[in-house]
Design a protein around this motif. Structure first.
Motif, PDB file in Angstrom:
ATOM      1  N   TYR A 155       0.824  -1.288   0.060  1.00  0.00           N
ATOM      2  CA  TYR A 155      -0.120  -0.069  -0.015  1.00  0.00           C
ATOM      3  C   TYR A 155       0.976   1.098   0.238  1.00  0.00           C
ATOM      4  O   TYR A 155       0.578   2.136  -0.598  1.00  0.00           O
ATOM      5  CB  TYR A 155      -0.934  -0.162   1.058  1.00  0.00           C
ATOM      6  CG  TYR A 155      -2.132  -1.097   0.978  1.00  0.00           C
ATOM      7  CD1 TYR A 155      -2.827  -0.980  -0.122  1.00  0.00           C
ATOM      8  CD2 TYR A 155      -2.349  -1.822   2.226  1.00  0.00           C
ATOM      9  CE1 TYR A 155      -4.098  -1.927   0.128  1.00  0.00           C
ATOM     10  CE2 TYR A 155      -3.838  -2.646   2.183  1.00  0.00           C
ATOM     11  CZ  TYR A 155      -4.527  -2.504   0.920  1.00  0.00           C
ATOM     12  OH  TYR A 155      -5.498  -3.359   0.854  1.00  0.00           O
ATOM     13  N   LYS A 156       1.890   1.130   0.805  1.00  0.00           N
ATOM     14  CA  LYS A 156       2.904   2.481   0.757  1.00  0.00           C
ATOM     15  C   LYS A 156       3.368   2.705  -0.675  1.00  0.00           C
ATOM     16  O   LYS A 156       3.478   3.792  -0.948  1.00  0.00           O
ATOM     17  CB  LYS A 156       4.015   2.138   2.038  1.00  0.00           C
ATOM     18  CG  LYS A 156       4.888   3.426   1.884  1.00  0.00           C
ATOM     19  CD  LYS A 156       4.309   4.742   2.704  1.00  0.00           C
ATOM     20  CE  LYS A 156       5.228   5.502   2.770  1.00  0.00           C
ATOM     21  NZ  LYS A 156       4.485   6.875   3.629  1.00  0.00           N
ATOM     22  N   LYS A 157       3.885   1.483  -1.256  1.00  0.00           N
ATOM     23  CA  LYS A 157       4.492   1.730  -2.335  1.00  0.00           C
ATOM     24  C   LYS A 157       3.451   2.147  -3.499  1.00  0.00           C
ATOM     25  O   LYS A 157       3.944   2.990  -4.499  1.00  0.00           O
ATOM     26  CB  LYS A 157       4.944   0.335  -3.188  1.00  0.00           C
ATOM     27  CG  LYS A 157       6.094  -0.420  -2.302  1.00  0.00           C
ATOM     28  CD  LYS A 157       6.564  -1.508  -2.815  1.00  0.00           C
ATOM     29  CE  LYS A 157       7.731  -1.971  -2.422  1.00  0.00           C
ATOM     30  NZ  LYS A 157       8.181  -3.668  -2.777  1.00  0.00           N
ATOM     31  N   ASP A 158       2.165   1.858  -3.287  1.00  0.00           N
ATOM     32  CA  ASP A 158       1.302   2.422  -4.357  1.00  0.00           C
ATOM     33  C   ASP A 158       0.727   3.804  -3.971  1.00  0.00           C
ATOM     34  O   ASP A 158      -0.448   4.119  -4.872  1.00  0.00           O
ATOM     35  CB  ASP A 158      -0.052   1.333  -4.250  1.00  0.00           C
ATOM     36  CG  ASP A 158       0.349   0.041  -4.913  1.00  0.00           C
ATOM     37  OD1 ASP A 158       1.523  -0.097  -5.747  1.00  0.00           O
ATOM     38  OD2 ASP A 158       0.033  -1.097  -4.715  1.00  0.00           O
ATOM     39  N   GLY A 159       1.121   4.368  -3.019  1.00  0.00           N
ATOM     40  CA  GLY A 159       0.676   5.839  -2.764  1.00  0.00           C
ATOM     41  C   GLY A 159      -0.028   6.129  -1.356  1.00  0.00           C
ATOM     42  O   GLY A 159      -0.404   7.257  -1.163  1.00  0.00           O
ATOM     43  N   CYS A 160      -0.272   5.062  -0.751  1.00  0.00           N
ATOM     44  CA  CYS A 160      -0.875   5.319   0.577  1.00  0.00           C
ATOM     45  C   CYS A 160      -0.123   5.840   1.653  1.00  0.00           C
ATOM     46  O   CYS A 160       0.998   5.344   1.749  1.00  0.00           O
ATOM     47  CB  CYS A 160      -1.927   4.251   1.141  1.00  0.00           C
ATOM     48  SG  CYS A 160      -3.007   3.553  -0.041  1.00  0.00           S
ATOM     49  N   HIS A 161      -0.608   6.713   2.743  1.00  0.00           N
ATOM     50  CA  HIS A 161       0.210   7.149   3.476  1.00  0.00           C
ATOM     51  C   HIS A 161      -0.406   6.833   5.067  1.00  0.00           C
ATOM     52  O   HIS A 161       0.473   7.236   6.074  1.00  0.00           O
ATOM     53  CB  HIS A 161       0.392   8.722   3.441  1.00  0.00           C
ATOM     54  CG  HIS A 161       1.079   9.081   2.407  1.00  0.00           C
ATOM     55  ND1 HIS A 161       2.510   9.033   2.201  1.00  0.00           N
ATOM     56  CD2 HIS A 161       0.805   9.722   1.073  1.00  0.00           C
ATOM     57  CE1 HIS A 161       2.688   9.188   1.140  1.00  0.00           C
ATOM     58  NE2 HIS A 161       1.690   9.583   0.225  1.00  0.00           N
ATOM     59  N   PHE A 162      -1.477   6.284   5.198  1.00  0.00           N
ATOM     60  CA  PHE A 162      -1.962   5.815   6.577  1.00  0.00           C
ATOM     61  C   PHE A 162      -3.018   4.767   6.122  1.00  0.00           C
ATOM     62  O   PHE A 162      -3.465   4.411   5.382  1.00  0.00           O
ATOM     63  CB  PHE A 162      -2.670   6.997   7.136  1.00  0.00           C
ATOM     64  CG  PHE A 162      -4.154   7.715   6.364  1.00  0.00           C
ATOM     65  CD1 PHE A 162      -5.142   7.004   6.825  1.00  0.00           C
ATOM     66  CD2 PHE A 162      -4.051   8.587   5.705  1.00  0.00           C
ATOM     67  CE1 PHE A 162      -6.188   7.484   6.206  1.00  0.00           C
ATOM     68  CE2 PHE A 162      -5.008   9.037   5.071  1.00  0.00           C
ATOM     69  CZ  PHE A 162      -6.195   8.736   5.228  1.00  0.00           C
ATOM     70  N   THR A 163      -3.307   4.341   7.416  1.00  0.00           N
ATOM     71  CA  THR A 163      -4.081   2.955   7.534  1.00  0.00           C
ATOM     72  C   THR A 163      -5.231   3.015   8.694  1.00  0.00           C
ATOM     73  O   THR A 163      -5.150   3.896   9.423  1.00  0.00           O
ATOM     74  CB  THR A 163      -3.281   1.665   7.626  1.00  0.00           C
ATOM     75  OG1 THR A 163      -2.843   1.727   8.949  1.00  0.00           O
ATOM     76  CG2 THR A 163      -2.309   1.304   6.656  1.00  0.00           C
ATOM     77  N   LYS A 164      -6.119   2.202   8.468  1.00  0.00           N
ATOM     78  CA  LYS A 164      -7.183   2.254   9.677  1.00  0.00           C
ATOM     79  C   LYS A 164      -7.667   1.029   9.923  1.00  0.00           C
ATOM     80  O   LYS A 164      -7.725  -0.053   8.879  1.00  0.00           O
ATOM     81  CB  LYS A 164      -8.491   2.838   9.063  1.00  0.00           C
ATOM     82  CG  LYS A 164      -9.649   3.155  10.281  1.00  0.00           C
ATOM     83  CD  LYS A 164     -10.772   3.436   9.738  1.00  0.00           C
ATOM     84  CE  LYS A 164     -11.287   2.004   9.604  1.00  0.00           C
ATOM     85  NZ  LYS A 164     -13.094   2.269   9.281  1.00  0.00           N
ATOM     86  N   TRP A 165      -7.879   0.655  10.953  1.00  0.00           N
ATOM     87  CA  TRP A 165      -8.141  -0.702  11.805  1.00  0.00           C
ATOM     88  C   TRP A 165      -9.235  -0.370  12.761  1.00  0.00           C
ATOM     89  O   TRP A 165      -9.083   0.248  13.721  1.00  0.00           O
ATOM     90  CB  TRP A 165      -6.985  -1.450  12.245  1.00  0.00           C
ATOM     91  CG  TRP A 165      -7.232  -2.805  12.819  1.00  0.00           C
ATOM     92  CD1 TRP A 165      -8.069  -3.281  13.751  1.00  0.00           C
ATOM     93  CD2 TRP A 165      -6.832  -3.944  12.310  1.00  0.00           C
ATOM     94  NE1 TRP A 165      -8.024  -4.568  13.979  1.00  0.00           N
ATOM     95  CE2 TRP A 165      -7.451  -5.148  12.933  1.00  0.00           C
ATOM     96  CE3 TRP A 165      -5.985  -4.117  10.957  1.00  0.00           C
ATOM     97  CZ2 TRP A 165      -7.087  -6.285  12.550  1.00  0.00           C
ATOM     98  CZ3 TRP A 165      -5.544  -5.683  10.693  1.00  0.00           C
ATOM     99  CH2 TRP A 165      -6.151  -6.873  11.473  1.00  0.00           C
ATOM    100  N   ARG A 166     -10.279  -1.140  12.581  1.00  0.00           N
ATOM    101  CA  ARG A 166     -11.515  -1.284  13.598  1.00  0.00           C
ATOM    102  C   ARG A 166     -11.744  -2.202  14.444  1.00  0.00           C
ATOM    103  O   ARG A 166     -11.769  -3.331  13.867  1.00  0.00           O
ATOM    104  CB  ARG A 166     -12.936  -0.709  12.850  1.00  0.00           C
ATOM    105  CG  ARG A 166     -14.178  -0.810  13.410  1.00  0.00           C
ATOM    106  CD  ARG A 166     -15.242  -0.226  12.671  1.00  0.00           C
ATOM    107  NE  ARG A 166     -16.726  -0.250  13.078  1.00  0.00           N
ATOM    108  CZ  ARG A 166     -17.420  -1.283  12.981  1.00  0.00           C
ATOM    109  NH1 ARG A 166     -17.165  -2.417  12.419  1.00  0.00           N
ATOM    110  NH2 ARG A 166     -18.751  -1.321  13.402  1.00  0.00           N
TER     111      ARG A 166
END
Length: 334
Positions: A155-166
């Motif tokens: 995901y980081k390589k593909d351009g995301c900068h944060f994640t979420k977990w619920r």
């Protein structure tokens, strides 16, 4: 301890904030802090458009719309096609679903690039949904830790900068159980440490549901207990607190008592619970809407920010439904 020139001098220990995070390099910690700083721009919040296909299917079925991948893409594209100036005035970042991350717009633009063109920071939900927690009375935990590091790196390589977990918790006379709180705290801490290792800021979402007959005092008690366990566990897992975002519920009474709670009471209960449990090192708290209407969430968030108290964190929103109701109604008409 060394004695020099007749004076007693102690060898100074480093007070560098990175010392206790031996699993993270200083440069990585700085990168996480910069991402959070960009996300907590004054007056802005986070838009959550990370519903699973199954969740959107239910919404579309209510409108007699056949849900397909392209329909879901068109809906999210419409949502983010709001006038750029107006969108940037209120929103700093967007949580996407895995499906959306790898879609292209109707103009054949990769969705991540489409989000960046709006001057928004893209992120992604990485948990894989709720499952029953054995040994409890129908309480839940969240799955998705398997291969999470590999997914986060990609995901980081593909351009995301944060994640979420619920993770979610229900309130009753006997719930949430200590087992549920401890298990989910460890799941959230493992997720957060893995996410940070991949240079992604974790949004930690311990949602306390407001379904039930409990009053606001019982809700505050549960929030304080759960958040205390959570932050003790985050520290045990050496999670870098300056590089996380907390996404909690507001302290609300159960639906049967909600009409008796004014925004000022909700604000006082919410802020006091946070003061007692959330370290000042946490830079940002972004409240979820938790089944409230868009008007209720706005009034309650405003009251929380207006409440006079020591609040060392940026307090803002991370709303999904509360920002999408009008859009989904418009989508039904188009």
């Amino acid at each position: 301890m060394a004695r020099m020139g007749g004076r007693c001098q102690c060898k100074e220990k480093s007070t560098d904030a990175f010392v206790r995070y031996k699993n993270l390099e200083p440069a990585l910690c700085l990168e996480l802090k910069k991402i959070v700083e960009a996300m907590k721009s004054p007056g802005k919040g986070i838009l959550a458009v990370d519903e699973s296909p199954a969740t959107l299917d239910k919404k579309f079925q209510e409108m007699d719309i056949t849900s397909t991948e392209s329909i879901r893409r068109d809906y999210r594209q419409m949502l983010l096609s709001t006038d750029k100036t107006r969108l940037n005035k209120c929103i700093s970042s967007v949580i996407l679903h895995h499906e959306t991350v790898y879609q292209k717009t109707s103009d054949d633009v990769e969705f991540i690039e489409f989000v960046r063109q709006k001057n928004l920071i893209p992120g992604v939900k990485v948990d894989k949904g709720l499952v029953n927690l054995f040994g409890t009375d129908n309480e839940t935990t969240t799955q998705g830790l398997d291969e999470l590091q590999e997914r986060c790196i990609q995901y980081k390589k593909d351009g995301c900068h944060f994640t979420k977990w619920r993770c979610t918790f229900s309130i009753s006379d006997s719930q949430p159980s200590y087992l549920a709180m401890l298990t989910n705290a460890n799941v959230l801490a493992r997720y957060a440490s893995i996410s940070q290792s991949a240079r992604l800021v974790p949004i930690i979402e311990p949602e306390i549901l407001n379904q039930g007959e409990h009053g606001i005092n019982r809700s505050r008690q549960v929030h304080e207990e759960m958040l205390s366990i959570l932050f003790r566990t985050l520290n045990e897992h050496r999670v870098y607190l300056e590089g996380i975002i907390l996404k909690p519920s507001m302290v609300l009474a159960g639906l049967d008592h909600a009409r008796y709670c004014k925004p000022q009471i909700i604000a006082e209960s919410t802020v006091s619970a946070l003061q007692r449990t959330v370290p000042a090192a946490v830079p940002m708290i972004a409240f979820l809407s938790g089944g409230q209407t868009d008007e209720e969430t706005t009034l309650n968030l405003n009251a929380i920010n207006q409440y006079e108290a020591v609040k060392p964190w940026t307090l803002t929103f991370c709303f999904g439904r509360a920002l999408q109701v009008c859009c989904i109604e418009f989508f039904e008409l188009t």
